[in-house]
Write an enzyme that holds these catalytic residues in place. Structure first.
Site, PDB file in Angstrom:
ATOM      1  CB  ILE A   1      -0.945   0.042   1.223  1.00 48.61           C
ATOM      2  CG1 ILE A   1      -0.132  -0.021   2.533  1.00 48.61           C
ATOM      3  CG2 ILE A   1      -1.948  -1.088   1.171  1.00 48.61           C
ATOM      4  CD1 ILE A   1      -0.953   0.344   3.752  1.00 48.61           C
TER       5      ILE A   1
ATOM      6  CG  ASN B   1       4.812  -6.487   6.133  1.00 49.22           C
ATOM      7  OD1 ASN B   1       5.132  -5.309   6.265  1.00 49.22           O
ATOM      8  ND2 ASN B   1       5.687  -7.449   5.900  1.00 49.22           N
TER       9      ASN B   1
ATOM     10  CB  VAL C   1       6.106  -2.494   3.509  1.00 50.87           C
ATOM     11  CG1 VAL C   1       6.845  -1.588   4.474  1.00 50.87           C
ATOM     12  CG2 VAL C   1       6.536  -3.937   3.643  1.00 50.87           C
ATOM     13  CD  GLU C   2       4.101  -8.330   2.590  1.00 56.79           C
ATOM     14  OE1 GLU C   2       3.265  -9.128   2.168  1.00 56.79           O
ATOM     15  OE2 GLU C   2       5.151  -8.692   3.179  1.00 56.79           O
ATOM     16  CG  MET C   3      -2.167  -6.680   1.737  1.00 52.68           C
ATOM     17  SD  MET C   3      -2.910  -8.298   1.838  1.00 52.68           S
ATOM     18  CE  MET C   3      -4.486  -7.965   1.142  1.00 52.68           C
TER      19      MET C   3
END
Lengths: 760, 323
Positions: free
Chosen positions: B86, B126, B128-130
């Site tokens: 994201i 996470n 830096v992920e979702m």
């Protein structure tokens, strides 16, 4: 506390005991089941661990080409580890959790070692495949010296041997061999091979370490520890279950025994209850009213036949179990009732009246029962309602009657009076309740009348008559009374009803009329009398007699002797007295006939005027007139009142005792709403026998030669007093003092008092 | 006697030895196995998992779905060295494919997650992920009538973390790329592979690739140190935390630079390669693997043959679309 209560308490205690034991047992059973679950989960985990151990052996013996099977074992182990958490939580034993945790930690270590073993063994397997292949290739391609070739072959063979036997020292020997190979022949192939073999040796040693670590991971003792803990716990649980189960069994046996006893008792109780129900049903059926009993679900429990008699539309519906609301709906549909059925469904009114379309009336009662049900009772009150209506009409008539109505009991105590009675008598209904009608007595009705009244009504007859009664305010009034005895069914008199109409006004009217008539008659008679006297020229002949006698004396006086002159004097005196008599009579007749309106008259002035008129007489007699107190003012005719006092004072002087100087006292006092006047003298007095007679006209008590007078003075006095609404009498009560006391009354107050009709 | 035993043992050992020769025919005892679909999956949960997998509702700002980095239409991966989360944030690792992930010994390059279910939570939360938080995510799902109804039907209650993870993991278990030509070859169809491919397979085994890239998934079922026969890391200028491998999970020295051996089933369609996506071409990856893992220099011809062989491993990826 009776037997039933004791039984109930015993049953309750046993039931609670059994229930508690049952609960405890089920809780323990639950616990046991959870422990079984945990045991199974742990078994699965241990099983998976065993699988891992087996896999480890296969992996470390380099027999495994691919590790998919190990992955499955690992996944199984992981799942089993996770599957242990829930049963562990369910059992909730901290010791077991700690033990499981310790065991799990070891498993984590073992799984880590397993992965390392996998990696190591993959490399080893690769070397074992690659090294002989590389050796073969070097020999074939580079043609090394025979010694070298032999050594290389030995290397490859020894690696296989090491691989199979797993002998640790082989690595060292292999490396030593490799040294020899390296020094014998240079070349990248050999150098590469050397590198491979070094790695192999390193990995081989690593494998040994890993296997040792795996073996020494100590999962066995931890699992054993866990099992020991678990077994101890499990045993405890089972022991507790045994005890609780035994206890429960005992409670159940006791409960069954108690229940048996209680059921015996209940059997007897049920028989009694059935008898009671029979009695109740009989009683309900014999009731006059319709009775229906509903339970807490509003279902009909019981009703009697009257229900159907009273409410025909419910026939066929009033069966036990019928819903109350259905019955109401049925009544509503049949339009049997006049009012809306909402009244019936309201459960908060204790009673109400319901009318049917055919004109009957039922009194409904509603009673709430302890068990949440309710009782409905309907009583046929049609007849009462009719009677009530009738009674209400009568009562209204009585209440609104313009005749006073009074009801007494047989003893004469007032039980009822209507408003008109109160209006007439001035008494409040509450004041006369329980009183005797005697309170109304005026005292003006002869006792004989009451005696006859009582004789008549107590004899069962109706008495009719007129009574003069007294209002509460003292006023007199006349009533036409009709008193009837009221009898009960047995013919006994239970009360008297008096119906009375106020006839005071009529009476007064009649009195007034009668008086007017009488007065007219008398006036007429007097007028006739006077008219006669006057018409016969009473005074004219008298005057002629008197004149001619006087003329005779004057003209022939010198010729007549003394005796003749004396005769003439007698004649003249007679004429004179006759004239006086006629004048007095005229005066008397004039009193009350010529009525002028009364006015306030001060009796002091009246007395003064009277004394002035009598001035000469008083002087002559040497009389002393004393006024004891200031005289009041009254309403009346001044001239008449002057004449009244003048006559009384004149009499007092005239009939004075010869041996004493006349003393006259005039006094006045107020009592009973009227003024009393007294004229007292010290004269000769009047015998009590003549007390009445003295007031008669032309009544004389003494010879004319003793006391001069026409005998009309006191008659005039009485007429004047009566004309003023008072009375006059000669006070005859014994007194030490000589003389006589004339008393008269005049109404007190200066209100507008009409001249009273003259009474004779 | 002793000698006799030795010879016997030797013979036995040779018989047990796998892939002892450079070009053995496909037969029993192969280090690679055909893929088999996982049986007994609840179709409803698979469908729900598929829906969740492709729905950005799982991410904090509704922009990133699982599918964003694991594109099921192109090998279950995003072909980037480092995935984009994201707000355009970049991760440190190459997104592995979700195809056949169910067969892995563990998930993530370092094996952080022991199960697929555990793995689901990782990218979802996470940052830096979702970048999502479970409570908010579950609220979003609960507000969606379709999801809410599906969860209630399948799990008997509204969405919770376990159910979401279970649904997605169940879906991922359905992603087995069966039906590859190589599997047909293993099944006995000798003509399923071309001659080059067969040669490639033989080389794959004889060079020792199959020692680690083995089993049905051709990898994924074990860990291995990156750089067994040569120090791969001495040429790296920068070594980050992500390069430490399994060491970050276990903290054991022996796990330094140890990574999960990746599956090569979809290797031909799923570049770039290695945990950090640092190698773009498959040939280069094979060359590096030969050098550092096997201690050999593999000639280009052999590398091409191996690539040919790897091409035969690709199976049916249409399961992802629910067909």
């Amino acid at each position: 506390m009776n037997g039933r209560h004791v039984a109930a308490v015993v049953l309750l205690v046993l039931g609670v005991g059994a229930g508690a034991n049952g609960l405890a047992l089920s809780r323990l059973r639950g616990q046991l089941e959870r422990e079984h679950g945990l045991d199974m989960a742990m078994t699965r985990l241990a099983d998976a661990e065993t699988g891992l151990d087996a896999d480890m052996l296969r992996v470390s013996s380099l027999q495994m080409q691919e590790y998919d099977g190990v992955v499955r074992t690992t996944h199984r182990l992981e799942a089993a580890r996770r599957g242990l958490q829930e049963p562990l939580r369910a059992v909730g034993d901290a010791g077991l959790e700690r033990a499981a945790q310790a065991y799990g930690d070891v498993l984590t270590v073992k799984m880590g070692l397993m992965e390392a073993l996998k990696s190591t063994c993959a490399v080893l397997r690769n070397q074992i495949a690659y090294v002989p292949f590389a050796v073969e290739r070097i020999i074939a391609r580079d043609h090394p010296p025979p010694g070298m070739a032999r050594r290389l072959s030995a290397l490859a063979s020894q690696m296989l041997v090491y691989h199979i036997t797993g002998a640790a020292p082989a690595g060292v020997r292999l490396l030593a061999l490799l040294e020899a190979v390296q020094t014998g022949a240079a070349g990248s192939e050999v150098a590469a091979l050397t590198g491979q073999v070094r790695v192999y040796a390193r990995q081989r040693a690593e494998l040994e370490r890993l296997m040792q670590a795996y073996d020494q991971s100590g999962s066995g003792p931890r699992l054993e520890q866990w099992r020991r803990l678990f077994a101890a716990r499990h045993e405890r649980t089972e022991t507790r279950i045994m005890w609780v189960g035994t206890s429960l069994t005992l409670f159940c046996i006791a409960l069954l025994a108690a229940l048996g006893a209680s059921m015996l008792q209940q059997g007897r109780a049920r028989a009694a209850a059935q008898a009671a129900t029979r009695h109740l049903t009989d009683a309900v059926e014999t009731m006059q009213g319709a009775l229906a009993l509903y339970d807490h679900d509003r279902r009909l429990v019981l009703c009697n036949r009257q229900c159907l008699t009273f409410f025909p539309p419910l026939a066929g519906h009033m069966r036990p179990g019928a819903l109350f609301d259905d019955l109401v709906r049925e009544l509503d549909r049949s339009a049997f009732l006049k009012e809306p059925v909402e009244q019936l469904t309201a459960l908060n009114k204790p009673s109400w009246v319901q009318h049917t379309a055919d004109g009957r009336s039922y009194l409904f009662s509603h009673a709430r029962l302890a068990d949440g049900g309710f009782l409905r009772l309907a009583t046929d009150i049609t007849e009462q309602k009719k009677a009530e209506a009738e009674l209400l009409r009568l009562f209204t008539a009585v209440e609104q009657s313009p005749a006073a109505i009074l009801i007494t009991d047989v003893s004469g105590a007032i039980q009822y009076v209507n408003p008109w009675f109160c209006r007439v008598s001035g008494y409040e209904a509450g004041e006369v309740m329980g009183q005797s009608p005697r309170i109304l007595k005026s005292g003006l009705v002869a006792d004989a009348v009451y005696g006859e009244l009582w004789r008549t009504i107590s004899g069962g007859a109706v008495w009719t008559g007129e009574l003069c009664n007294r209002r509460k305010n003292g006023e007199l009034y006349w009533e036409a009374v009709s008193i009837s005895p009221v009898r009960n069914d047995q013919g006994e008199i239970i009360s008297y009803v008096g119906v009375k109409s106020d006839i005071t006004e009529q009476k007064r009217q009649a009195d007034r009329q009668r008086q007017v008539v009488l007065e007219l008659e008398r006036s007429n008679a007097e007028l006739e009398q006077f008219a006669y006297v006057v018409s016969h020229d009473l005074r004219e002949p008298l005057r002629m007699v008197s004149s001619y006698v006087s003329l005779l004396a004057r003209r022939y006086g010198e010729r007549l002797d003394a005796e003749a002159m004396e005769f003439i004097a007698f004649a003249k005196d007679g004429a004179r007295r006759m004239d006086k008599l006629i004048l007095d009579l005229l005066d008397y007749s004039r009193i009350g006939r010529v009525s002028q309106p009364f006015e306030p008259v001060a009796m002091d002035e009246v007395l003064r005027e009277a004394l002035l008129n009598l001035d000469a007489v008083i002087d002559l007699a040497g009389a002393r007139v004393q006024v004891e107190k200031d005289l009041p003012a009254v309403m009346g005719s001044r001239s008449e009142l002057v004449r009244l006092l003048q006559n009384l004072l004149g009499n007092a002087i005239k009939y004075r005792a010869p041996d004493r100087r006349p003393e006259i006292a005039v006094s006045a006092w107020e009592a009973d709403g009227q003024w009393y006047f007294e004229v007292r003298d010290n004269g000769i007095g009047i015998a009590a026998d003549y007390a009445e007679r003295v007031f008669g006209i032309f009544q004389r008590l003494h010879a004319r030669d003793e006391y001069e007078g026409t005998g009309i003075g006191l008659a005039v006095c009485r007429k004047i007093v009566h004309h003023h609404g008072g009375r006059i009498w000669l006070e005859t009560s014994p007194s030490a003092a000589p003389g006589c006391r004339f008393r008269f009354t005049l109404p007190a107050g200066l209100q507008d008092v009409a001249p009273a009709a003259e009474k004779v | 006697m002793i000698r006799g035993y030795f010879v016997y043992a030797l013979l036995c050992g040779l018989a047990l030895l796998p892939a002892a020769g450079p070009a053995r025919a496909a037969s029993g005892g192969e280090p690679l196995r055909p893929l088999v679909a996982i049986a007994g999956l609840d179709p409803g949960k698979v469908a729900l998992g598929r829906r969740l997998f492709s729905d950005p509702i799982l991410s904090a700002d509704g922009t990133i779905a699982c599918q964003s980095c694991h594109d099921l239409k192109s090998g279950g991966s995003d072909h980037r060295p480092h995935s984009i989360g994201i707000h355009g944030r970049q991760g440190a690792l190459r997104a592995p494919t979700v195809f056949n992930a169910a067969l892995n010994v563990a998930q993530f390059w370092d094996g952080l997650a022991a199960t697929l279910e555990d793995q689901v939570a990782g990218p979802v939360t996470n940052p830096v992920e979702m970048g999502a938080q479970w409570p908010a995510l579950l609220r979003r799902l609960g507000r969606d009538p379709v999801y809410d109804a599906a969860f209630r039907r399948l799990y008997g209650h509204g969405p919770d973390q376990a159910a979401v993870a279970d649904a997605i993991a169940t879906f991922e278990r359905s992603l087995i790329t069966v039906g590859s030509r190589f599997d047909a070859y293993l099944g006995g169809d000798g003509n399923a592979l071309s001659a080059d491919e067969r040669k490639g397979y033989a080389l794959f085994k004889s060079y020792g690739c199959a020692s680690c890239h083995q089993g049905a998934n051709v990898g994924g079922n074990m860990y291995q140190k990156f750089g067994i026969l040569g120090d791969y890391w001495q040429h790296r200028t920068r070594i980050g935390k992500a390069d430490l491998g399994r060491y970050t999970v276990t903290g054991l020295e022996r796990d330094r630079y140890v990574f999960k051996v990746p599956s090569l089933r979809l290797a031909v369609v799923n570049g770039p390669y290695f945990h950090d996506g640092s190698v773009a071409s498959l040939e280069e990856a094979i060359r590096l693997m030969g050098r550092y893992q096997l201690g050999q220099t593999i000639p280009d011809g052999d590398i091409h043959l191996i690539v040919d062989f790897l091409g035969s491993l690709v199976g049916d990826m249409s399961a992802a679309e629910g067909k």
